[in-house]
Design a protein around this motif. Structure first.
Motif, mmCIF file in Angstrom:
data_model
loop_
_atom_site.group_PDB
_atom_site.id
_atom_site.type_symbol
_atom_site.label_atom_id
_atom_site.label_comp_id
_atom_site.label_asym_id
_atom_site.label_seq_id
_atom_site.Cartn_x
_atom_site.Cartn_y
_atom_site.Cartn_z
ATOM 1 N N ARG A 128 0.826 -1.213 0.000
ATOM 2 C CA ARG A 128 0.000 0.000 0.000
ATOM 3 C C ARG A 128 0.855 1.257 0.000
ATOM 4 O O ARG A 128 0.381 2.327 -0.384
ATOM 5 C CB ARG A 128 -0.902 0.040 1.239
ATOM 6 C CG ARG A 128 -1.938 -1.065 1.414
ATOM 7 C CD ARG A 128 -2.751 -1.342 0.180
ATOM 8 N NE ARG A 128 -2.245 -2.502 -0.529
ATOM 9 C CZ ARG A 128 -2.263 -2.635 -1.847
ATOM 10 N NH1 ARG A 128 -2.746 -1.704 -2.612
ATOM 11 N NH2 ARG A 128 -1.779 -3.722 -2.409
ATOM 12 N N ALA A 129 2.104 1.148 0.470
ATOM 13 C CA ALA A 129 2.950 2.348 0.594
ATOM 14 C C ALA A 129 4.073 2.396 -0.442
ATOM 15 O O ALA A 129 4.934 3.259 -0.358
ATOM 16 C CB ALA A 129 3.554 2.408 2.002
ATOM 17 N N ASN A 130 4.054 1.509 -1.422
ATOM 18 C CA ASN A 130 5.226 1.415 -2.301
ATOM 19 C C ASN A 130 5.124 2.219 -3.587
ATOM 20 O O ASN A 130 5.985 2.137 -4.444
ATOM 21 C CB ASN A 130 5.512 -0.055 -2.647
ATOM 22 C CG ASN A 130 4.533 -0.613 -3.680
ATOM 23 O OD1 ASN A 130 3.458 -0.052 -3.909
ATOM 24 N ND2 ASN A 130 4.882 -1.735 -4.283
ATOM 25 N N ARG A 131 4.061 3.021 -3.748
ATOM 26 C CA ARG A 131 3.888 3.791 -4.977
ATOM 27 C C ARG A 131 4.627 5.120 -4.902
ATOM 28 O O ARG A 131 4.578 5.810 -3.886
ATOM 29 C CB ARG A 131 2.402 4.057 -5.230
ATOM 30 C CG ARG A 131 1.580 2.832 -5.541
ATOM 31 C CD ARG A 131 1.764 2.379 -6.978
ATOM 32 N NE ARG A 131 1.324 3.417 -7.898
ATOM 33 C CZ ARG A 131 0.051 3.597 -8.266
ATOM 34 N NH1 ARG A 131 -0.893 2.813 -7.781
ATOM 35 N NH2 ARG A 131 -0.288 4.547 -9.108
ATOM 36 N N VAL A 132 5.328 5.476 -5.981
ATOM 37 C CA VAL A 132 5.920 6.813 -6.085
ATOM 38 C C VAL A 132 4.805 7.779 -6.445
ATOM 39 O O VAL A 132 4.004 7.521 -7.332
ATOM 40 C CB VAL A 132 7.031 6.841 -7.144
ATOM 41 C CG1 VAL A 132 7.544 8.263 -7.346
ATOM 42 C CG2 VAL A 132 8.173 5.915 -6.733
ATOM 43 N N PHE A 133 4.756 8.922 -5.746
ATOM 44 C CA PHE A 133 3.653 9.861 -5.968
ATOM 45 C C PHE A 133 4.115 11.268 -5.614
ATOM 46 O O PHE A 133 4.473 11.540 -4.465
ATOM 47 C CB PHE A 133 2.454 9.475 -5.090
ATOM 48 C CG PHE A 133 1.268 10.404 -5.225
ATOM 49 C CD1 PHE A 133 0.401 10.288 -6.289
ATOM 50 C CD2 PHE A 133 1.038 11.397 -4.282
ATOM 51 C CE1 PHE A 133 -0.687 11.138 -6.408
ATOM 52 C CE2 PHE A 133 -0.047 12.245 -4.395
ATOM 53 C CZ PHE A 133 -0.908 12.121 -5.469
ATOM 54 N N GLY A 134 4.121 12.181 -6.613
ATOM 55 C CA GLY A 134 4.523 13.566 -6.354
ATOM 56 C C GLY A 134 5.907 13.627 -5.739
ATOM 57 O O GLY A 134 6.878 13.127 -6.288
ATOM 58 N N GLU A 135 6.011 14.264 -4.579
ATOM 59 C CA GLU A 135 7.290 14.385 -3.898
ATOM 60 C C GLU A 135 7.662 13.117 -3.135
ATOM 61 O O GLU A 135 8.756 13.001 -2.595
ATOM 62 C CB GLU A 135 7.255 15.567 -2.919
ATOM 63 C CG GLU A 135 7.081 16.920 -3.594
ATOM 64 C CD GLU A 135 7.074 18.047 -2.590
ATOM 65 O OE1 GLU A 135 7.206 17.773 -1.383
ATOM 66 O OE2 GLU A 135 6.948 19.201 -3.006
ATOM 67 N N LYS A 136 6.767 12.170 -3.069
ATOM 68 C CA LYS A 136 7.030 10.919 -2.351
ATOM 69 C C LYS A 136 7.924 10.018 -3.197
ATOM 70 O O LYS A 136 7.593 9.686 -4.343
ATOM 71 C CB LYS A 136 5.700 10.224 -2.062
ATOM 72 C CG LYS A 136 5.829 8.810 -1.505
ATOM 73 C CD LYS A 136 4.453 8.165 -1.472
ATOM 74 C CE LYS A 136 4.557 6.668 -1.251
ATOM 75 N NZ LYS A 136 3.273 5.993 -1.480
ATOM 76 N N VAL A 137 9.053 9.605 -2.651
ATOM 77 C CA VAL A 137 9.985 8.757 -3.399
ATOM 78 C C VAL A 137 10.104 7.370 -2.770
ATOM 79 O O VAL A 137 10.764 6.499 -3.332
ATOM 80 C CB VAL A 137 11.383 9.408 -3.485
ATOM 81 C CG1 VAL A 137 11.325 10.695 -4.270
ATOM 82 C CG2 VAL A 137 11.961 9.658 -2.078
#
Length: 521
Positions: A144-153
């Motif tokens: 659930r937390a492994n997607r790259v999204f915006g500033e999230k790496v």
């Protein structure tokens, strides 16, 4: 600090989910009061940072998401818990849609046997595990937390009950390495301590790069006011000696920043805050005048996709060129620009002019593909400078001359007494080597004008590019109008021009008055 995103607390049972929710709510309120107390004693940037944190915490929403069971109200009451307000929210609100919405204030959920598998939330950045899991269920949950999204790496897994060994086993079974699994020691899951070591190495690489170019980062960090601005500009001047040097610095700085953000909000990141902030400031200065990539082809594809939409009304598309304003080159005082170049940091001034020309040229070529030779010449200048074949003074001189040429080219539609649209067709009909008399040129201009008038009035209807009959009608109209070209055009040349003009019309006109010219500003 860093990318906050959404957080999911995975509880062992419903009662634990509700109990954790209540405890976090109490802690949240107490922490807010502590921040307000600190705010009274702070000022300036520290005060602004605290206000931002207080605002963020006040607006953050939390919810319990659990499955329903018989007698749950009575069962929970026996445990001293009230599940009624949570059940009411679950029933009446679309909590799943709120949590999926990165902009919604529902940022923390406490779940039990819900939303752990097959629930895609790219903005979910942290999973708090308080439930024993293994194998496929564990892999699905942490995914659930492994997607790259915006500033999230990266995603963060907070393990409260020690299931890391189970995680390693799950990766060995379900990972995608050689032999179907991930080899021991080659896991994508890394403790914060390992990231801290990687960050130290990344920072050392940036420092070594700067030392090679005579940049004293320590002096820049200590400096204040105008001296700091001067040292920053000196550092940037030393970095942008050529494109390879720029790319190398931006890559190194980006890597360090990515690792720094991955460590946040761990207190271990405090040690690196100052130096990473400096790297980002320098990178930002470089990007502020580094030419943008030519996105004209991508934009064309996007517009084609928009054209295939089922929406019947015209689209409102913002000014082409993104954040970089497209300027009028004819209004530039080139003498004043030369004087500024001689008195300033030369590489920075050259980069600014280069960025301006790149943006302008990209738009001009998009409107008229016959100008592609300008891009080739522009790139040749850049390549010669990067190779050291010409000095920075000569490079700037050529950029100025090139800017003057572009300014003249931009005005050519006026001198030819044609609109920008008509000029594009006229150039397709004239280039590369049609030698015509003035009378014949006037005839070609007349053809260009009549063709656009005919197509816009009758043929370029909504979604014309998606219908074979409409495409054929446009093709036939082009062939018919181009029969009015002078006799100097042979049959082969005529056929070639028909094909070129049709391709231009297909790429540039979307129907119902929409085209690259209507969206270019």
């Amino acid at each position: 600090r860093g990318y906050m995103g959404k957080g999911m607390v995975v509880s062992i049972d419903k009662a634990t989910a509700v109990r954790m929710y209540d405890k976090v709510q109490k802690y949240w309120r107490r922490y807010l009061e502590d921040l307000k107390t600190k705010l009274a004693a702070r000022s300036g940037d520290e005060s602004d940072a605290l206000l931002d944190k207080i605002r963020y915490m006040k607006e953050t929403d939390m919810a319990v998401v659990v499955s329903q069971s018989q007698n749950e109200i009575a069962d929970m009451k026996k445990r001293g818990l009230d599940i009624k307000p949570h059940r009411k929210r679950i029933v009446k609100e679309n909590l799943d849609e709120k949590f999926k919405d990165a902009d919604d204030h529902l940022r923390i959920v406490f779940v039990c046997a819900m939303w752990m598998t097959g629930f895609d939330v790219p903005s979910c950045s942290t999973i708090y595990l308080d439930k024993p899991m293994k194998n496929h269920t564990l892999m699905q949950t942490i995914a659930r937390a492994n997607r790259v999204f915006g500033e999230k790496v990266n995603g963060t897994i907070v393990d409260y009950i020690g299931i890391f060994r189970n995680l390693q086993k799950a990766l060995a079974i379900y990972g995608t390495g050689a032999g179907g699994g991930i080899r021991e020691g080659d896991t994508p899951i890394k403790p914060k301590e390992a990231l801290v070591d990687e960050l130290r190495k990344a920072i050392d690489e940036v420092k070594a790069f700067c030392v090679e170019r005579g940049i004293e980062l320590g002096e820049v960090q200590k400096a204040e006011g105008f001296r700091r601005i001067k040292l920053l500009d000196d550092a940037v001047e030393a970095i942008i000696v050529n494109d390879e040097s720029k790319r190398r610095y931006l890559l190194l700085a980006s890597n360090a920043n990515k690792l720094y953000r991955a460590i946040l909000p761990d207190p271990k990141a405090n040690e690196f805050q100052s130096i990473c902030a400096l790297f980002n400031v320098m990178a930002g200065k470089i990007r502020s005048f580094t030419p943008e990539a030519d996105i004209s082809e991508v934009m064309a594809e996007v517009e084609k996709l928009l054209d295939e939409s089922v929406v019947a009304k015209g689209y409102v598309i913002g000014e082409w060129g993104g954040k970089h304003k497209i300027v009028d080159l004819s209004k530039i005082d080139f003498e004043a620009l030369r004087e500024k170049f001689e008195k300033s940091r030369k590489r920075i001034e050259a980069e600014r002019l280069r960025g301006l020309l790149n943006s302008k040229l990209a738009k001009m070529v998009r409107l008229n593909k016959s100008r592609l030779n300008y891009i080739e010449r522009f790139q040749q200048m850049i390549d010669e400078y990067n190779a050291g074949a010409i000095s920075i003074d000569e490079f700037f001189k050529r950029l100025v001359e090139f800017a003057k040429e572009l300014s003249q080219e931009e005005k050519r539609s006026i001198s030819e007494q044609l609109s920008e649209e008509e000029l594009a067709i006229f150039d397709l009909l004239m280039k590369p080597d049609m030698k015509l008399t003035n009378k014949e040129k006037k005839q070609v201009k007349k053809v260009a004008h009549e063709l656009l008038e005919t197509l816009k009035k009758e043929k370029l209807v909504l979604d014309w590019r998606k219908r074979q009959q409409s495409r054929a009608a446009v093709q036939l109209s082009i062939e018919y109008v181009l029969e009015g070209l002078p006799p100097s055009y042979s049959k082969d040349t005529y056929k070639q021009k028909c094909d070129l003009v049709y391709q231009h019309v297909f790429e540039s006109y979307y129907g119902e008055g929409r085209s690259i010219y209507s969206t270019a500003g």
